[in-house]
Design an enzyme around this catalytic site. Structure first.
Site, PDB file in Angstrom:
ATOM      1  N   GLU A 181       0.632  -1.301   0.041  1.00 40.54           N
ATOM      2  CA  GLU A 181       0.198  -0.075  -0.019  1.00 40.54           C
ATOM      3  C   GLU A 181       0.855   1.241  -0.054  1.00 40.54           C
ATOM      4  O   GLU A 181       0.553   2.194  -0.516  1.00 40.54           O
ATOM      5  CB  GLU A 181      -0.823  -0.122   1.218  1.00 40.54           C
ATOM      6  CG  GLU A 181      -2.112  -1.119   1.125  1.00 40.54           C
ATOM      7  CD  GLU A 181      -2.798  -1.558   2.666  1.00 40.54           C
ATOM      8  OE1 GLU A 181      -3.776  -2.178   2.124  1.00 40.54           O
ATOM      9  OE2 GLU A 181      -2.211  -1.034   3.491  1.00 40.54           O
ATOM     10  N   GLN A 331      -9.332  -7.742  12.795  1.00 41.85           N
ATOM     11  CA  GLN A 331     -10.323  -8.609  13.304  1.00 41.85           C
ATOM     12  C   GLN A 331      -9.993  -9.647  14.347  1.00 41.85           C
ATOM     13  O   GLN A 331     -10.756 -10.045  15.326  1.00 41.85           O
ATOM     14  CB  GLN A 331     -10.719  -9.565  11.835  1.00 41.85           C
ATOM     15  CG  GLN A 331     -11.850  -8.795  11.028  1.00 41.85           C
ATOM     16  CD  GLN A 331     -13.141  -8.509  12.017  1.00 41.85           C
ATOM     17  OE1 GLN A 331     -13.637  -9.517  12.667  1.00 41.85           O
ATOM     18  NE2 GLN A 331     -13.595  -7.588  11.868  1.00 41.85           N
TER      19      GLN A 331
END
Length: 461
Positions: A181, A331
């Site tokens: 990214e 998560q």
């Protein structure tokens, strides 16, 4: 000393260390539980770490991904937010020591949730941090933004072709999601946002290198998605160097050892480190007092219920916990924090009614998949056995991250920032200061001045 302003009650005392995904979700899950919560963290905000690279490359502001923890929990009357860095957990006396501005505070607990997260790992070469900041905090992101934009500014003023080349060479170490990214956004920043804004240099000539000691890009996401990401980055102009191990980093560049054993040098003024993580040192503190162990990354090996051996009231969640099959992602921390909070919730309720708590069910992680953006309109995603990339994956990435941002205002502000960047080529957060760009250098200079002053005083006396 104990925390001033803390009200003593007979209620069950829950102490939470860390305001990240695990700690915050644990606190919010306990909102309607008859307990007193003290959340201790070394920052005043809840950091949405997956978007730090967008702060570093001027897409969004730090406030959009770091809302104040105190404001998030202000309507939760059973929760108190305390600023301080936890330095020690006393498992025998059930207390937590934290330090704020030189003062040590001691906080007792009945149940303890440790969600202190992880920092950047330089694999034993911590001196690399001065020249290649990581991506684990707001300070890191702002400093990197200053270094990236500052490199273009220095290149504009330089008349030396070799120095300009070094300034316009950006090296990102680590080809995991953060590295991919970051490399993609530096390339887009140079090719789109900064294009035409300088007179002496052409920003599109910037050379972005993504390197990793591993043989593939995005290893955790599999060969297919790794190749997709690699192909897209190379099409953008990013140079991918795999099987390349960094052996040294200094102010002017890095030294790399290739698979064949040859050593080479890359001249680069701006380096970004995203190659590894190291869990909070509190893991070693726990291991020294209990039968638990830590792995090479400092993560605590916990029981199936996320407690540590011999101490069923002490839980470790998120990046600090070693749980087979649970990746070090948001998560895992979110689900772990909620799971532990429900254990405490159920056991407090059972005892309040004079009942024995039910046996604890082991923690079960539900894998919601993993994603990584590569460039504007392009991402890769893995959801169960389904693997896909491109525009649909990018939209899914945007939607998922928007959902997990905390607070309506932050969601709206981030969405507007994304619209400005992705529908055009401008970025709204390209302001830098000298302190952001050269903070570590200035600190180093101050230390040298202080040391020199001390030597002068000694000589005079």
């Amino acid at each position: 000393m104990s925390h001033p302003g803390a009200t003593a009650t007979d209620r069950h005392k829950v102490v939470i260390i860390g305001s990240g995904f695990g700690g915050l979700n644990a606190a919010k899950t306990l909102k309607r539980t008859d307990v007193d919560i003290k959340l201790i963290a070394k920052t005043t905000h809840h950091l949405f770490q997956p978007l730090l690279y967008q702060v570093a490359t001027g897409i969004i502001s730090e406030g959009e991904i770091a809302p104040p923890t105190r404001l998030i929990l202000r309507k939760q009357e059973n929760a108190q937010v305390l600023l301080g860095e936890v330095t020690h957990v006393d498992l025998t006396n059930q207390t937590v020591d934290s330090v704020l501005l030189g003062h040590t505070y001691r906080t007792p607990y009945d149940s303890l949730i440790i969600a202190a997260g992880a920092g950047q790992s330089y694999f034993g070469n911590d001196h690399f941090a001065e020249f290649a900041p990581g991506m684990k905090s707001i300070d890191d992101a702002l400093e990197l933004r200053g270094r990236i934009l500052g490199a273009f500014e220095q290149a504009e003023r330089s008349s030396d072709p070799e120095r300009r080349k070094k300034l316009l060479t950006f090296v990102v170490v680590g080809a995991g999601p953060t590295g991919v990214e970051m490399a993609g956004q530096i390339q887009e920043l140079a090719d789109q946002t900064l294009k035409g804004s300088f007179r002496h240099i052409d920003p599109t000539e910037a050379h972005v290198i993504l390197l990793d000691a591993a043989p593939a890009v995005l290893p955790p996401m599999g060969e297919k998605l790794g190749l997709k990401a690699k192909a897209r980055l190379e099409k953008m102009g990013v140079e991918i160097q795999l099987n390349a191990m960094v052996t040294d980093v200094d102010r002017n560049g890095i030294t790399v050892k290739d698979k064949d054993g040859s050593i080479r040098r890359i001249e680069s003024a701006c380096k970004v480190w995203s190659a590894g993580v190291q869990a909070s040192p509190l893991g070693h503190d726990l291991a020294a007092q209990s039968e638990t162990e830590v792995d090479r990354a400092g993560r605590v090996k916990v029981n199936p219920d996320l407690s540590i051996p011999g101490h069923p009231n002490v839980f470790v969640v998120g990046d600090m916990a070693f749980v087979p099959g649970v990746p070090g992602m948001a998560q895992g921390a979110i689900q772990g924090g909620k799971y532990v909070a429900k254990i405490i919730q159920n056991e407090v309720a059972a005892r309040a009614h004079g009942n024995m708590p039910k046996p604890r069910e082991p923690f079960k992680y539900f894998d919601k998949g993993s994603m990584a953006t590569v460039s504007k309109y392009n991402a890769v995603a893995q959801v169960g056995k389904l693997e896909f990339g491109g525009f649909i994956a990018w939209l899914a990435w945007l939607g998922l991250h928007l959902i997990y941002l905390v607070g309506f205002r932050t969601k709206v502000a981030t969405l507007l920032s994304w619209a400005v960047t992705f529908l055009g080529r401008d970025r709204g957060q390209l302001t830098i200061t000298e302190q952001q760009a050269y903070a570590r250098t200035r600190l180093e200079q101050l230390e040298e001045i202080a040391a020199s002053a001390q030597e002068t005083e000694k000589a005079a006396s």
